[in-house]
Design a protein around this motif. Structure first.
Motif, PDB file in Angstrom:
ATOM      1  N   VAL A   1       0.835  -1.193   0.000  1.00  0.00           N
ATOM      2  CA  VAL A   1       0.000   0.000   0.000  1.00  0.00           C
ATOM      3  C   VAL A   1       0.876   1.253   0.000  1.00  0.00           C
ATOM      4  CG1 VAL A   1      -1.810   1.247   1.223  1.00  0.00           C
ATOM      5  CG2 VAL A   1      -1.849  -1.236   1.162  1.00  0.00           C
ATOM      6  N   TYR A   2       1.975   1.198   0.735  1.00  0.00           N
ATOM      7  CA  TYR A   2       2.852   2.364   0.753  1.00  0.00           C
ATOM      8  C   TYR A   2       3.410   2.632  -0.648  1.00  0.00           C
ATOM      9  CZ  TYR A   2       5.861   6.019   2.315  1.00  0.00           C
ATOM     10  OH  TYR A   2       6.413   7.264   2.478  1.00  0.00           O
ATOM     11  N   ARG A   3       3.810   1.550  -1.303  1.00  0.00           N
ATOM     12  CA  ARG A   3       4.343   1.703  -2.660  1.00  0.00           C
ATOM     13  C   ARG A   3       3.277   2.285  -3.595  1.00  0.00           C
ATOM     14  NH1 ARG A   3       6.085  -3.734  -5.417  1.00  0.00           N
ATOM     15  NH2 ARG A   3       3.854  -4.081  -5.202  1.00  0.00           N
ATOM     16  N   LEU A   4       2.070   1.815  -3.401  1.00  0.00           N
ATOM     17  CA  LEU A   4       0.958   2.316  -4.219  1.00  0.00           C
ATOM     18  C   LEU A   4       0.827   3.836  -4.051  1.00  0.00           C
ATOM     19  CD1 LEU A   4      -1.636   1.716  -5.907  1.00  0.00           C
ATOM     20  CD2 LEU A   4      -2.837   1.431  -3.747  1.00  0.00           C
ATOM     21  N   ALA A   5       0.858   4.280  -2.804  1.00  0.00           N
ATOM     22  CA  ALA A   5       0.722   5.718  -2.548  1.00  0.00           C
ATOM     23  C   ALA A   5       1.902   6.486  -3.139  1.00  0.00           C
ATOM     24  CB  ALA A   5       0.624   5.959  -1.047  1.00  0.00           C
ATOM     25  N   GLU A   6       3.068   5.857  -3.063  1.00  0.00           N
ATOM     26  CA  GLU A   6       4.288   6.494  -3.560  1.00  0.00           C
ATOM     27  C   GLU A   6       4.231   6.725  -5.072  1.00  0.00           C
ATOM     28  OE1 GLU A   6       7.314   3.881  -1.988  1.00  0.00           O
ATOM     29  OE2 GLU A   6       8.857   5.391  -2.392  1.00  0.00           O
ATOM     30  N   VAL A   7       3.836   5.703  -5.816  1.00  0.00           N
ATOM     31  CA  VAL A   7       3.850   5.851  -7.281  1.00  0.00           C
ATOM     32  C   VAL A   7       2.611   6.561  -7.795  1.00  0.00           C
ATOM     33  CG1 VAL A   7       5.322   3.833  -7.591  1.00  0.00           C
ATOM     34  CG2 VAL A   7       2.847   3.593  -7.816  1.00  0.00           C
ATOM     35  N   SER A   8       1.640   6.787  -6.901  1.00  0.00           N
ATOM     36  CA  SER A   8       0.398   7.427  -7.369  1.00  0.00           C
ATOM     37  C   SER A   8       0.694   8.757  -8.063  1.00  0.00           C
ATOM     38  CB  SER A   8      -0.564   7.636  -6.200  1.00  0.00           C
ATOM     39  OG  SER A   8      -0.057   8.610  -5.301  1.00  0.00           O
ATOM     40  N   VAL A   9       1.691   9.482  -7.551  1.00  0.00           N
ATOM     41  CA  VAL A   9       1.986  10.795  -8.138  1.00  0.00           C
ATOM     42  C   VAL A   9       2.520  10.672  -9.562  1.00  0.00           C
ATOM     43  CG1 VAL A   9       2.339  11.914  -5.917  1.00  0.00           C
ATOM     44  CG2 VAL A   9       4.270  10.858  -7.056  1.00  0.00           C
ATOM     45  N   ASN A  10       3.287   9.602  -9.809  1.00  0.00           N
ATOM     46  CA  ASN A  10       3.829   9.403 -11.158  1.00  0.00           C
ATOM     47  C   ASN A  10       2.738   9.067 -12.160  1.00  0.00           C
ATOM     48  OD1 ASN A  10       5.670   8.803  -9.024  1.00  0.00           O
ATOM     49  ND2 ASN A  10       7.152   8.197 -10.567  1.00  0.00           N
ATOM     50  N   ILE A  11       1.698   8.402 -11.648  1.00  0.00           N
ATOM     51  CA  ILE A  11       0.615   7.994 -12.549  1.00  0.00           C
ATOM     52  C   ILE A  11      -0.032   9.220 -13.176  1.00  0.00           C
ATOM     53  CG2 ILE A  11      -1.642   6.885 -12.680  1.00  0.00           C
ATOM     54  CD1 ILE A  11      -0.752   5.110 -10.334  1.00  0.00           C
ATOM     55  N   ILE A  12      -0.311  10.210 -12.331  1.00  0.00           N
ATOM     56  CA  ILE A  12      -0.974  11.405 -12.851  1.00  0.00           C
ATOM     57  C   ILE A  12      -0.096  12.056 -13.927  1.00  0.00           C
ATOM     58  CG2 ILE A  12      -1.867  13.701 -12.232  1.00  0.00           C
ATOM     59  CD1 ILE A  12      -3.454  11.223 -11.127  1.00  0.00           C
ATOM     60  N   ASP A  13       1.196  12.178 -13.635  1.00  0.00           N
ATOM     61  CA  ASP A  13       2.116  12.784 -14.615  1.00  0.00           C
ATOM     62  C   ASP A  13       2.101  12.000 -15.924  1.00  0.00           C
ATOM     63  OD1 ASP A  13       2.711  14.383 -12.486  1.00  0.00           O
ATOM     64  OD2 ASP A  13       4.600  13.391 -12.002  1.00  0.00           O
ATOM     65  N   GLN A  14       2.178  10.679 -15.783  1.00  0.00           N
ATOM     66  CA  GLN A  14       2.216   9.842 -16.975  1.00  0.00           C
ATOM     67  C   GLN A  14       0.943  10.016 -17.807  1.00  0.00           C
ATOM     68  OE1 GLN A  14       4.687   8.180 -18.195  1.00  0.00           O
ATOM     69  NE2 GLN A  14       3.497   7.406 -19.913  1.00  0.00           N
ATOM     70  N   CYS A  15      -0.180  10.026 -17.120  1.00  0.00           N
ATOM     71  CA  CYS A  15      -1.452  10.125 -17.835  1.00  0.00           C
ATOM     72  C   CYS A  15      -1.592  11.490 -18.511  1.00  0.00           C
ATOM     73  CB  CYS A  15      -2.617   9.874 -16.887  1.00  0.00           C
ATOM     74  SG  CYS A  15      -2.602   8.182 -16.269  1.00  0.00           S
ATOM     75  N   VAL A  16      -1.168  12.532 -17.815  1.00  0.00           N
ATOM     76  CA  VAL A  16      -1.236  13.871 -18.428  1.00  0.00           C
ATOM     77  C   VAL A  16      -0.386  13.887 -19.699  1.00  0.00           C
ATOM     78  CG1 VAL A  16      -0.552  16.282 -18.143  1.00  0.00           C
ATOM     79  CG2 VAL A  16      -1.803  15.116 -16.316  1.00  0.00           C
ATOM     80  N   ALA A  17       0.791  13.275 -19.627  1.00  0.00           N
ATOM     81  CA  ALA A  17       1.687  13.252 -20.791  1.00  0.00           C
ATOM     82  C   ALA A  17       1.061  12.503 -21.962  1.00  0.00           C
ATOM     83  CB  ALA A  17       3.017  12.616 -20.417  1.00  0.00           C
ATOM     84  N   GLN A  18       0.204  11.517 -21.656  1.00  0.00           N
ATOM     85  CA  GLN A  18      -0.441  10.739 -22.727  1.00  0.00           C
ATOM     86  C   GLN A  18      -1.631  11.472 -23.326  1.00  0.00           C
ATOM     87  OE1 GLN A  18      -1.611   7.392 -20.484  1.00  0.00           O
ATOM     88  NE2 GLN A  18       0.201   6.177 -20.964  1.00  0.00           N
ATOM     89  N   GLY A  19      -2.018  12.570 -22.710  1.00  0.00           N
ATOM     90  CA  GLY A  19      -3.160  13.303 -23.250  1.00  0.00           C
ATOM     91  C   GLY A  19      -4.474  12.995 -22.561  1.00  0.00           C
ATOM     92  N   VAL A  20      -4.419  12.503 -21.336  1.00  0.00           N
ATOM     93  CA  VAL A  20      -5.663  12.297 -20.591  1.00  0.00           C
ATOM     94  C   VAL A  20      -6.180  13.668 -20.151  1.00  0.00           C
ATOM     95  CG1 VAL A  20      -6.674  11.351 -18.473  1.00  0.00           C
ATOM     96  CG2 VAL A  20      -5.045   9.984 -19.821  1.00  0.00           C
TER      97      VAL A  20
END
Lengths: 265, 253, 637
Positions: C113-132
């Motif tokens: 769960v900690y890892r999940l919270a940690e990478v959550s911030v990268n997910i948003i960046d990645q998705c924005v870069a893809q055009g979400v």
């Protein structure tokens, strides 16, 4: 309620098809159209007959799987809403209360050369996937993205991109178009990415490649009937087609080819 | 070469060509109508306009050839697109219905072909003078200028323009009388009205459609763009159809 | 068998960092020698497939839908959590971690769960870069909204179609890799078995749904991202096609199934209207931001909602949970709705419904504000119910929505079968006994984009590529078994549709193993399920010969698996003598009706292993280790 169904039955991709008649009885007005077909199919199975094949999955109008042309209209006849707009919905969001008791209903698959019939009402829409593969993406490898707020996006641009991005890829635009043209789908995809700042680097290649692939798949040309717009369950606007037309013209002024001479060192 | 051929051969390229040629043809239709309407200003106005056009053969033929080219491209591309579009749906629907597409948009091929037929008839009628009109002056709707210092033009129906020695007299076509005598025949007028109805339908869709195709539509101007075609159609139909009507009603003699 | 979670040692916040450094890497030139089979193309599957292909692995994807883009992740409405703290409201990785652990009723693995919270911030960046196209503020910055179980605004969203947009992002990345030749996509292809060679997952057996052909694919690793099993209840908010087949087949090949009894019942769904109904529709939890939930104070009050004065309404969530109010977590809100309906205060036909009322919000902020924020959800509601939610309150009732249980995986997302990785809803790892809203999308993408690309490399670095082909006896045998089973289904020649059995099973599960369970009801279900299964194999009718597209055969196969799997779910529910999260045992509740956990005896992951036909599964316990958090009574009051 009861209905007489005339359904396109075709046993396989190369088989000859024909309209066959079925009776749907004991239909509840609150049933969805697909639930009505479920009941008909259960009766067919009980008689040992092949049920009517149709694509469906989420049954809430978002996955884009379902698609039956009902009485000549993809996703079924539309009511005109109080605000004068034509209602937007998918087949799975069609309810039997929208029809009159005893009505005859004609059920046909999406008709387009680029969407060959697989069985009964199921068609092959992989042409859409190939159009997407031709350029419907932003090349952003996992991992290297800057902070989500690093590039500001005006709300109106984001909203407009979202209007286009809502497309569920069901293919109703193609089915509705008298020319079986896929312009609304392609325009929605091109516009979604083309409006956003992240989509700019590949904007020219994207529109050219996607249009090229669209032509290759054998879709018809756009003659601005706007039947697609009326049939679209997500109300994708014709303006995106105009936008793509503009983009494609502009793309012709751009250098589309990149040259690379390697970088060994 | 590929640079040019690829975009032009694409579905969008063909559509641009349709739109551009359509726009040019709209320009011609409007110009032609403006010329026609000179009839309301009397015989001299329209006849001198026609004369001015004809007295510059270089310009006239350039315009005619250009127009022909545009017209041919428009027609041929239109037919090509229509054939491709039919091929894109090999199996038609058993039950056909329409939600929004206007009759005009769905029948551009039909209205277009009727217009093509009309254009041929129209050229035969007024430009080539092949079509027989009145009893008394069959092919000859001419006018002779009598040089008397002041230039005045007097109708001389008994004379045939071709019988005159061009060196002696400066003659010009009596378009006015040609039109009036033509439209005095009821079926000629009716045929023109019919043709204008088809042209109107064609413009109803085409007049807005070309803007959409060229990407000149947007959320902001959508309502204006939508109105342009119908307005254009109404303008052209009323403008052109009024002439046979005026003749039939005896307002123009 | 000892289940080793392989959680790296060290302080919680440094585990993933350290582990990433310590994991072995595969040389870039060698990556293309490895073939990865990815089953399922939802958020987890598509993001994993695209990311692995970007790294250079050869990837093949499989989905039963006609396009990878139609996987059920697409239907997620509300949003995706990330600890960005853009709102400056006190969010942090640790807070997201803590909220998720607490939301899961202290039944999840801390490190995951900690890892999940940690990478959550990268997910948003990645998705924005893809055009979400995430919702934005007027100034162009990302907008957030709040969701159940959290007191900060950390949910990113795209109107009511967040899942769709995130999936389209992952799908577009996948499309790019397909066009580059790094991924081969197999749509309309259903996995029907897992092939284990020498103790390692080496391939799958699939049926081409268009031709009916059964064939095998070999890989160096198999990734299952096949989603959850909610449709074991027949009526759920899941798509009709969602099924347990892939994970259940893996279970029958030796993979442990963890915590199957953790099922989530979503509080805001449109109530059932009739017995013909094929599915339920969710109204996004985000509606609870502006809607107020209430029922009449007096049982049997049949007045229309506008006739019931304020003083005679019971805003029961606000009353019982003053600090979280209408944003109480899903399990709590669901149970509260059940409780008021059991008291006879439910509204609508059948009395199984509560009001979700927007009139206050409309009065306060105007109809336009509500329309802008929830327009598509309101339209959806109006479509289905034929009522105008701008004028009359919505009626909602809980429905099956998500399953926290799934195949057991270690910290690296690998199951107990080496080479079999399980991602997204299909695994059990991050949500414990209850998932918070907007966390499913986060987990699916975390697994696919940011976890498995590392951990898979670590696994592959230890094994040479290839070495097995489709002609291996294990493959032939698995293919034979799959074909035999299909033939067996076709040979029943009964006259009841698979749907009928599915519906019957659903009734048993909902009544006896639904929002509230008891030893008595579970035993009743465990007696009924085998009867139903036996009846299925006697009376089910599957027309046709199995050639070509055959939706009836597909469905029958899935229902047959549900009929076996349901038993496993009930066994797990019966063994867990406590109430936690989505698992509410009537025997174990506090005097005021809250769930009562038993940490002394049940602070473990229950991983079940198949022991053969008609034999009870073996239970393996992975104890939950609490290094950082101390399980407390989960209070939202």
């Amino acid at each position: 309620m009861k209905f007489t169904l005339h359904v396109w039955r075709q046993s396989g991709p190369n088989a000859r098809g024909e309209m066959k008649q079925y009776e749907a009885t004991g239909v509840n007005p609150d049933m969805s159209f697909l639930e009505m077909l479920d009941v008909v199919n259960q009766e067919l199975i009980a008689r040992g007959e092949e049920p009517i094949a149709f694509d469906h999955d989420c049954r809430e109008g978002i996955c884009g799987s379902c698609g039956i042309v009902i009485n000549g209209v993809p996703h079924g006849p539309r009511r005109r809403l109080a605000n004068g707009k034509i209602e937007a919905k998918t087949t799975c969001q069609t309810y039997m209360r929208d029809f009159t008791d005893g009505q005859h209903l004609w059920l046909e698959p999406w008709r387009a050369g680029a969407f060959p019939v697989i069985k009964d009402l199921v068609v092959d829409r992989s042409a859409f996937d190939r159009i997407m593969q031709a350029g419907g993406y932003i090349s952003a490898n996992t991992g290297g993205a800057p902070d989500g707020n690093a590039i500001l996006i005006p709300k109106r641009d984001q909203e407009k991109a979202m209007d286009a991005a809502q497309c569920i890829g069901c293919g109703a635009c193609v089915a509705a178009c008298k020319n079986a043209s896929a312009m609304l789908f392609v325009a929605a995809k091109v516009s979604h990415l083309g409006i956003l700042p992240q989509g700019q680097p590949e904007r020219a290649q994207r529109v050219v490649r996607m249009v090229e692939q669209m032509d290759k798949e054998g879709f018809g040309n756009c003659t601005n009937y706007m039947e697609c717009e009326a049939a679209c369950p997500k109300e994708i606007s014709r303006q995106f087609i105009a936008r793509m037309n503009r983009d494609y013209l502009w793309a012709q002024t751009q250098d589309l080819e990149t040259t690379s001479s390697g970088g060994a060192g | 070469m590929n640079l040019l051929v690829k975009p032009v051969r694409s579905s969008l390229g063909k559509k641009y060509a349709m739109a551009v040629t359509g726009l040019l043809l709209i320009g011609f239709v409007l110009g032609h109508m403006a010329g026609n309407l000179l009839i309301y200003l009397g015989p001299d106005a329209i006849n001198s306009y026609a004369h001015a056009l004809k007295s510059n053969p270089g310009l006239l033929w350039t315009a005619r050839i250009g127009l022909l080219l545009v017209f041919v491209i428009h027609v041929l591309l239109g037919v090509t697109l229509a054939l491709e579009n039919r091929a894109a749906r090999p199996q038609r629907y058993e039950y056909d219905a329409t939600l929004r597409a206007s009759w005009a948009s769905r029948n551009m091929m039909l209205t277009g072909l009727v217009i093509l037929a009309f254009v041929i008839y129209h050229l035969a009628h007024f430009t080539l003078g092949v079509v027989t009109t009145t009893e008394d002056n069959k092919n000859y709707l001419d006018l002779v200028e009598v040089k008397q210092g002041l230039k005045t033009y007097v109708p001389e129906p008994s004379l045939n323009l071709s019988q005159l020695d061009p060196n002696q007299v400066d003659a010009r076509h009596d378009v006015y009388r040609m039109v009036v005598s033509g439209f005095q025949i009821w079926w000629v007028s009716v045929s023109y009205w019919l043709a204008m109805a088809f042209l109107g339908l064609h413009l109803w869709h085409g007049g807005s459609s070309f803007l959409q195709t060229l990407g000149l539509n947007s959320f902001r101007y959508a309502s204006v763009v939508r109105l342009i075609g119908p307005l254009l159609a109404i303008l052209v139909v009323i403008g052109n159809s009024s002439i046979p009507l005026a003749v039939m009603l005896g307002l123009i003699k | 068998m000892q289940l080793n979670s392989n959680v790296p040692p060290g302080p919680l916040a440094e585990k993933w960092q350290k582990h990433r450094f310590e994991m072995k890497l595969v040389n870039p030139a060698n990556k293309r020698k490895y073939k990865i089979l990815v089953v399922g193309t939802g958020l987890a599957g598509a993001s994993a497939a695209a990311s692995l292909a970007e790294l250079g692995y050869q990837v093949e994807t499989f989905c039963f839908q006609d396009s990878p883009r139609r996987a059920h992740s697409i239907a997620a409405q509300g949003g995706i959590n990330a600890a960005k703290n853009y709102q400056n409201d006190g969010d942090s990785v640790f807070r997201l971690f803590y909220d998720t652990i607490k939301g899961g009723d202290f039944r999840a693995r801390e490190a995951n769960v900690y890892r999940l919270a940690e990478v959550s911030v990268n997910i948003i960046d990645q998705c924005v870069a893809q055009g979400v196209p995430f919702s934005r503020e007027y100034g162009g910055q990302l907008e957030n909204r709040s969701f159940g179980g959290a007191q900060v605004s950390r949910t990113f969203y795209c109107r009511g179609q967040t899942g769709q947009q995130l999936l389209l992002g992952a799908y577009s990345a996948l499309c790019r890799q397909i066009s580059l030749g790094n991924v081969k996509s197999h749509p309309r292809t259903e996995m029907l078995d897992l092939v284990v060679v020498g103790g390692r997952a080496r391939g799958i057996v699939v049926r081409d749904l268009v031709t009916g052909q059964v064939s095998s694919y070999v890989g160096d690793a198999v990734l299952l991202a096949t989603g959850g099993y909610s449709p074991v209840y027949f009526l759920s908010t899941n798509a009709k096609g969602c099924n347990v087949t892939a994970t259940y087949r893996a279970f029958k090949r030796g993979a442990c199934f963890a915590n199957p009894c953790y099922t989530q019942i979503h509080p805001t769904c449109i109530p059932v209207t009739g017995d013909y109904q094929s599915k339920l529709t969710l109204m996004s939890e985000s509606l609870r931001n502006d809607g107020r939930i209430w029922v009449p104070k007096t049982p049997g009050d049949k007045r229309s909602p506008d006739q019931i004065p304020e003083s005679e309404r019971d805003y029961y969530l606000e009353r019982r949970y003053p600090s979280f109010g209408n944003l109480a977590p899903r399990d709590i809100a669901s149970r509260a709705a059940k409780m008021v309906c059991d008291e006879g205060r439910g509204v609508g036909p059948g009395g199984r419904g509560v009001y979700l009322d927007f009139s206050d919000a409309i009065r306060r902020r105007g109809e336009k504000y509500i329309r802008d924020k929830y327009g598509n959800l309101f339209d959806m509601y109006a479509h289905i119910t034929h009522e105008d939610p701008y004028k009359t309150p919505m009626r909602i009732y809980p429905a099956l929505h998500y399953t926290m249980g799934g195949l057991w995986v270690d910290y690296n997302l690998m199951s107990n079968i080496p080479g079999l990785f399980v991602l997204g809803e299909a695994n059990f790892s991050d949500h414990g006994a209850n998932r918070l809203g907007a966390s499913a999308l986060m987990q699916g993408l975390a697994d696919g984009y940011f976890v498995v690309p590392y951990t898979l490399g670590n696994f592959l670095a230890g094994c040479a590529p290839g070495g097995v082909s489709e002609t291996a006896p294990e493959f032939k045998q698995a293919e034979q078994e799959v074909s035999d089973r299909l033939k067996k289904l076709l040979a029943i020649k009964g006259n009841r549709s698979a749907t009928w059995f599915h519906r019957e099973l659903g009734k048993v599960m909902w009544d006896d193993c639904g929002m509230a369970r008891s030893e008595k009801s579970l035993k009743k279900a465990l007696a009924r399920i085998p009867e139903l299964r036996e009846q299925f194999w006697r009376e089910a009718g599957v027309p046709g010969n199995g050639q070509g597209l055959s939706p009836a055969l597909e469905e029958a196969g899935r229902v047959a698996d549900f009929l076996e799997f349901a038993e496993l779910l009930c066994i797990d529910a019966l063994h867990r003598n406590e109430s936690c999260g989505g698992h509410f045992r009537e025997e174990y509740q506090t005097p005021d009706g809250e769930a009562q956990r038993n940490d002394a005896e049940f602070s473990y992951v229950a991983a079940w292993q198949y022991q053969g036909q008609d034999k009870p599964p073996a239970l393996h316990k992975e104890p939950l280790v609490w290094e950082t958090v101390h399980p407390s009574i989960r209070s939202y009051k």
